[in-house]
Motif scaffolding. Structure first.
Motif, short mmCIF file in Angstrom:
data_model
loop_
_atom_site.label_atom_id
_atom_site.label_comp_id
_atom_site.label_asym_id
_atom_site.label_seq_id
_atom_site.Cartn_x
_atom_site.Cartn_y
_atom_site.Cartn_z
N LEU A 32 65.80 78.44 53.33
CA LEU A 32 65.97 79.80 53.23
C LEU A 32 65.26 80.56 52.39
O LEU A 32 65.09 81.26 52.31
CB LEU A 32 67.82 80.09 53.30
CG LEU A 32 68.13 79.59 55.06
CD1 LEU A 32 70.16 79.84 55.06
CD2 LEU A 32 67.56 80.40 56.28
N ASP A 33 65.93 79.79 51.81
CA ASP A 33 64.88 80.36 49.66
C ASP A 33 63.46 80.24 49.55
O ASP A 33 63.06 81.37 50.19
CB ASP A 33 65.50 79.74 48.52
CG ASP A 33 66.84 79.93 48.56
OD1 ASP A 33 67.27 81.05 48.58
OD2 ASP A 33 67.84 79.01 47.62
N LEU A 34 62.96 78.98 50.64
CA LEU A 34 61.99 78.58 51.23
C LEU A 34 60.40 80.19 51.87
O LEU A 34 60.13 80.21 51.07
CB LEU A 34 61.12 77.86 51.05
CG LEU A 34 60.33 77.12 51.25
CD1 LEU A 34 58.96 76.93 49.44
CD2 LEU A 34 59.37 75.81 51.70
N PHE A 150 53.97 69.99 43.57
CA PHE A 150 54.51 71.77 43.85
C PHE A 150 54.40 72.09 44.99
O PHE A 150 55.06 72.95 45.37
CB PHE A 150 54.16 72.65 42.72
CG PHE A 150 54.49 72.03 41.88
CD1 PHE A 150 55.43 72.40 40.95
CD2 PHE A 150 53.44 72.14 40.55
CE1 PHE A 150 55.74 72.07 39.32
CE2 PHE A 150 53.78 72.06 38.84
CZ PHE A 150 55.19 71.52 38.43
N GLU A 151 54.07 71.10 46.48
CA GLU A 151 53.50 71.08 47.52
C GLU A 151 55.43 71.26 47.66
O GLU A 151 55.87 70.42 47.83
CB GLU A 151 53.04 70.81 48.18
CG GLU A 151 51.11 70.71 47.93
CD GLU A 151 50.07 70.09 48.39
OE1 GLU A 151 51.29 68.96 48.45
OE2 GLU A 151 49.16 70.07 47.81
N ALA A 152 55.47 72.40 49.30
CA ALA A 152 56.91 71.94 50.21
C ALA A 152 56.29 71.13 50.60
O ALA A 152 55.52 69.99 51.25
CB ALA A 152 56.64 73.56 50.92
N PHE A 175 58.50 76.50 41.10
CA PHE A 175 57.24 76.68 40.63
C PHE A 175 57.02 78.51 41.11
O PHE A 175 56.37 79.18 40.52
CB PHE A 175 56.42 76.25 41.96
CG PHE A 175 54.57 76.21 41.78
CD1 PHE A 175 54.22 75.57 39.95
CD2 PHE A 175 54.08 76.62 42.15
CE1 PHE A 175 53.28 75.97 40.27
CE2 PHE A 175 52.80 77.99 41.95
CZ PHE A 175 52.31 76.90 40.70
N ARG A 176 57.60 78.40 42.67
CA ARG A 176 57.21 80.25 43.30
C ARG A 176 58.50 81.12 42.18
O ARG A 176 57.79 82.26 41.95
CB ARG A 176 57.79 80.16 44.21
CG ARG A 176 56.99 79.37 45.27
CD ARG A 176 55.40 79.51 45.40
NE ARG A 176 54.58 78.76 46.52
CZ ARG A 176 54.40 78.22 47.85
NH1 ARG A 176 55.28 79.31 48.04
NH2 ARG A 176 54.14 77.56 47.92
N MET A 181 58.68 85.34 37.44
CA MET A 181 58.62 86.05 36.91
C MET A 181 57.46 86.58 35.76
O MET A 181 58.26 86.57 34.72
CB MET A 181 59.82 84.66 36.42
CG MET A 181 61.71 85.41 37.00
SD MET A 181 62.46 84.43 36.34
CE MET A 181 62.71 83.22 37.24
N GLY A 182 56.52 85.88 36.62
CA GLY A 182 55.20 86.03 35.19
C GLY A 182 54.87 84.65 35.17
O GLY A 182 53.89 84.89 33.53
#
Length: 632
Positions: A32-34, A150-152, A175-176, A181-182
Motif C-alpha cells: 500500500l505504501d508503494l 532498490f527495485e521493487a 529509496f523513494r 525529502m530531497g
C-alpha cells in the motif's frame, strides 16, 4: 485466544498463526505504501520534532533482535542535534528501521552494526544538514547486485529471498521516501565485507531558547574500562558522549589500575570485557558502577548479584548516558521515587481500570476483539456500530474514554468527533478523551487526527501493551488495586460490598481533568511543550486566551496551571483567585507556574500570585523538575 488457557501445543500453533498474520500484514502495508508512492499520493509532512528522541527510538526497535543474535549494535547520534527541527519524522524513522531490519537480517551471529547520524555544515541558511549511515558486517553485495537492489520485489539474488525471507520492498520504499525529502539513498558494499547504506537530507531549523546540555556535567569524573584484545564502536561513542557533557574521563584496562582512584564518580564497565567475579569486585569499589550490556544478558547479570548502580542496554545512546549521569544526583533520584510512589500505573494481575469506555466500531469481529481486550483490563464497555450512534450514546451516556474507528458509515470517525466536540462546547460538558482507531497502513496520519480534535491514535489490530499505555495516560485516576488474598472463605463481606467501598473511595477522591493546564499564545510553542508533557507521562489540556483559561479553571480541575505572560489580557491576580475558588470546591491543591521572558524574571511583579516563575525555554529536564516538585 492466547490468554484463554491453552495447552503448550495449542499455544505454539496460535503463535505461528499470529506471526504469519503479522508478516502478511507487513507485506500488505508495504504494498500500500508503494502504491501510494507510485500514484504520487504520498505527502511529506513538515512538523516540528526532536531529532535525537525520534532517531533513538527508531534504532531501539531492533535492539532486542540484535541482542538475540549477539550482534554489537552501536549508535552514535550527534549530540548537537538536541534542538528541534521541522520535517517528516515518521518517514525518516521508517527508513532507519528498514535499513536496520536489513542489517540485522543479513548480519551473522556475533557480527556488528553501526548507526551513525551526524550533523554536517549546510550551505543553506536556516537549514540543518544531517548524514545518516547504517553499516553492517554482513554478507555484502556485488556491483552487479547493487544495480537492482532498490527495485521493487527484488533482492540481491533469488536465493536470498528463500534463505532470509522478505519481499525487497523495504529498500524500494526507503529509496523513494528519501528522494521525496530531497536526498538520495545509496550504498557501498563488497561481498563478504558488509554493506553501508547512507543518505543526507536537510531539515529546517527552529529558533528555540532551549538551553544546550553541552558541558552540563563538567563537575563529574568517570573511568571507562577498555579491553586490550577486542574493541567495539560503542567504546568510542561513549567517550564522545562523555566529552560532550564535559565529564572528565580516563580509560583503564585492568581493575588494579583503579584501586587508589576513589575521587571518581562513575565506573563504566562493558560486560563483554569482564568476568562475573571481576564484575562483583568492580561493584565493591567506591565509584558508582554503570554496566553496559545486551538485553539478552539481563537475567544472567541479575543472578550475579553485583552492586550495580545502573545497567545500560545496547545500543548505548546519549539519552541513556544522560540518565546515568543524572542518577548521581541523589535529590533527583529521591524526587523520581516520590513521583513513582504517587502516580499510579497499571500492573498486570493486580490492577483494574474502573471506568466506562465507549467503542465506535462498525466491524463485528473488531468489536469482539476490542471489547474482550478492554473487559479483561476491568473496563465497562459500550459498543456503537457507527459514528452517528457513537455521537448519540456519548450525549446520553456517561463515559470516561472513547475509542473511535475512523472508517465508519453514516458519520466517519473524524465527523463524529467534530459533532461530539461541538456538543461538549455548546452544552458545557466536560471533554471526554477520544482515541482514534485506524489501520496500520495509515501510519503518519497521527498529526491529522490530532488536528481534527482526537486526543490520541492507535493502530489496528490492537496491541495490548499500546492499549495499556493509552489507558495509563488517560485513565490513571481510575486504576484500582485488586488483592485476591483479602477475600477469604469465612468473610461475611461480599465482593459487591467491597466494590462499593472502592467506588465510594474513588468518589471521595478529588477528581481532575488533567495534570497540567497550559496557556500559551504561540501554537507552535504549545505543540513543543505538550509533546514534552506527553513524553514525561503527564496528561494535559491547553488554551490560548485569558477567557479560555478562566473557563477551564471554572469547569475543570488541574494539578498544575502554567501560563505565558504573553497571553493577551492575562491577569495573574484573577487567575490566583479563580484557582482558590476551584480548590475550595474540590479540595485540590493546584499549583501555579508563570512562564516569562528571561529579562523580566527578576523584576516580575506578578510573582506573588504564583508558586514559581520559569523562563520560556522548551527544556525537558527543567520541566521534569517543575512537575516532580508540584505534581503529587
Amino acid at each position: 485466544l492466547k490468554d484463554s488457557g491453552l495447552s503448550d501445543e495449542q499455544s505454539e500453533f496460535v503463535e505461528i498463526i499470529e506471526k504469519s498474520s503479522d508478516n502478511l500484514l507487513e507485506i500488505i502495508n508495504n504494498i500500500l505504501d508503494l502504491s501510494k508512492i507510485e500514484s504520487n499520493k504520498v505527502e511529506i509532512e513538515d512538523i516540528a520534532f526532536n531529532p535525537i528522541e525520534e532517531f533513538e527510538s527508531a534504532v531501539e526497535v531492533y535492539s532486542v533482535r540484535a541482542a538475540e543474535k549477539q550482534i554489537d549494535l552501536a549508535c552514535y547520534i550527534d549530540p548537537s542535534l538536541e534542538h528541534p527541527v521541522k520535517g517528516d519524522p515518521t518517514k525518516i524513522k521508517e527508513v532507519i528501521i528498514n535499513l536496520l531490519s536489513n542489517a540485522v537480517k543479513f548480519t551473522s551471529n556475533s557480527g556488528s552494526i553501526n548507526v551513525e547520524i551526524k550533523k554536517e555544515i549546510s550551505q543553506s541558511e536556516g537549514k540543518t544538514r544531517i548524514r545518516f549511515e547504517v553499516k553492517d558486517s554482513g554478507i555484502g553485495v556485488t556491483s552487479e547486485q547493487k544495480s537492482k537492489i532498490f527495485e521493487a520485489f527484488s533482492q540481491a539474488d533469488t536465493s536470498i529471498t528463500r534463505k532470509y525471507g522478505g519481499t525487497g520492498l523495504g529498500l524500494t520504499i526507503s529509496f523513494r521516501f528519501i528522494e521525496l525529502m530531497g536526498g538520495q539513498l545509496d550504498l557501498h558494499s563488497e561481498p563478504g565485507e558488509g554493506t553501508s547504506f547512507f543518505f543526507t537530507i536537510e531539515l529546517e531549523e527552529i529558533e528555540t531558547l532551549n538551553d544546550s546540555s553541552e558541558g552540563g556535567f563538567s563537575n563529574l569524573k568517570a573511568l571507562v574500562l577498555k579491553n586490550d584484545h577486542k574493541s567495539k564502536q560503542q567504546d568510542e561513542n561513549l567517550i564522545k558522549y562523555l566529552e560532550y557533557f564535559g565529564v572528565i574521563h580516563h580509560v583503564f584496562y585492568n581493575i588494579n589500575e583503579i584501586k587508589n582512584k576513589e575521587d571518581y564518580d562513575f565506573l563504566f564497565v562493558d560486560y563483554s570485557y569482564t568476568s562475573d567475579d571481576e564484575l562483583i569486585r568492580f561493584g565493591e569499589l567506591h565509584p558508582s558502577l554503570i554496566l553496559l550490556t545486551k538485553s539478552s544478558f539481563m537475567k544472567k547479570v541479575e543472578s550475579i548479584g553485583a552492586n550495580i548502580s545502573k545497567t545500560l542496554y545496547e545500543p548505548l545512546n546519549i539519552s541513556k548516558v544522560r540518565l546515568a549521569l543524572e542518577s548521581y544526583d541523589s535529590t533527583i533520584v529521591e524526587k523520581k521515587k516520590t513521583k513513582k510512589a504517587n502516580r499510579k500505573k497499571f500492573a498486570e494481575g493486580s490492577s483494574r481500570f474502573n471506568a466506562n469506555v465507549l467503542i465506535a466500531e462498525d466491524n463485528i469481529i473488531n468489536q469482539k476483539l476490542i471489547k474482550k481486550t478492554l473487559e479483561d483490563l476491568g473496563l465497562n464497555v459500550t459498543i456503537a456500530n457507527n459514528g452517528l450512534e457513537a455521537f448519540a450514546k456519548r450525549k446520553d451516556g456517561k463515559f470516561d474514554l472513547v475509542f473511535m474507528d475512523i472508517q465508519m458509515p453514516f458519520l466517519d470517525g473524524t465527523e463524529a468527533t467534530a459533532e461530539i466536540l461541538e456538543y461538549e462546547q455548546t452544552s458545557g460538558e466536560k471533554h471526554i478523551p477520544i482515541v482514534a482507531l485506524t489501520a496500520n497502513a495509515l501510519k503518519g496520519d497521527r498529526e491529522r487526527f490530532l488536528a481534527a480534535g482526537l486526543d490520541e491514535y492507535t493502530t489496528k489490530p490492537l496491541v495490548r501493551s499500546e492499549i495499556i499505555n493509552i489507558l495509563n495516560h488517560f485513565l490513571a485516576d481510575f486504576i484500582i488495586d485488586v488483592n485476591n488474598n483479602k477475600i477469604k472463605a469465612d468473610e461475611e463481606i461480599s465482593i459487591n460490598e467491597e466494590v462499593k467501598e472502592i467506588k465510594q473511595e474513588i468518589d471521595n477522591t478529588p477528581k481532575y481533568k488533567a495534570d497540567i493546564l497550559l496557556a500559551k499564545k504561540s501554537e507552535f510553542e504549545t505543540k513543543l511543550y505538550t509533546k514534552i508533557f506527553y513524553s514525561l507521562g503527564y496528561s494535559y489540556h491547553h488554551v490560548n486566551s485569558m477567557n479560555d483559561l478562566k473557563e477551564a479553571i471554572k469547569n475543570d480541575n488541574y494539578k498544575l496551571v502554567m501560563y505565558d505572560k504573553e497571553v493577551k489580557d492575562i491577569s495573574p491576580k484573577q487567575i490566583k483567585e479563580e484557582i482558590r475558588i476551584s480548590n475550595d470546591r474540590t479540595n485540590l491543591d493546584t499549583k501555579i507556574v508563570l512562564i516569562n521572558d528571561p529579562a523580566m524574571l527578576e523584576k516580575d511583579s506578578d510573582s506573588e500570585y504564583v508558586d514559581d516563575v520559569i523562563k520560556n525555554v522548551i527544556n525537558k529536564d527543567l520541566l521534569r523538575l517543575i512537575f516532580e516538585k508540584f505534581i503529587k
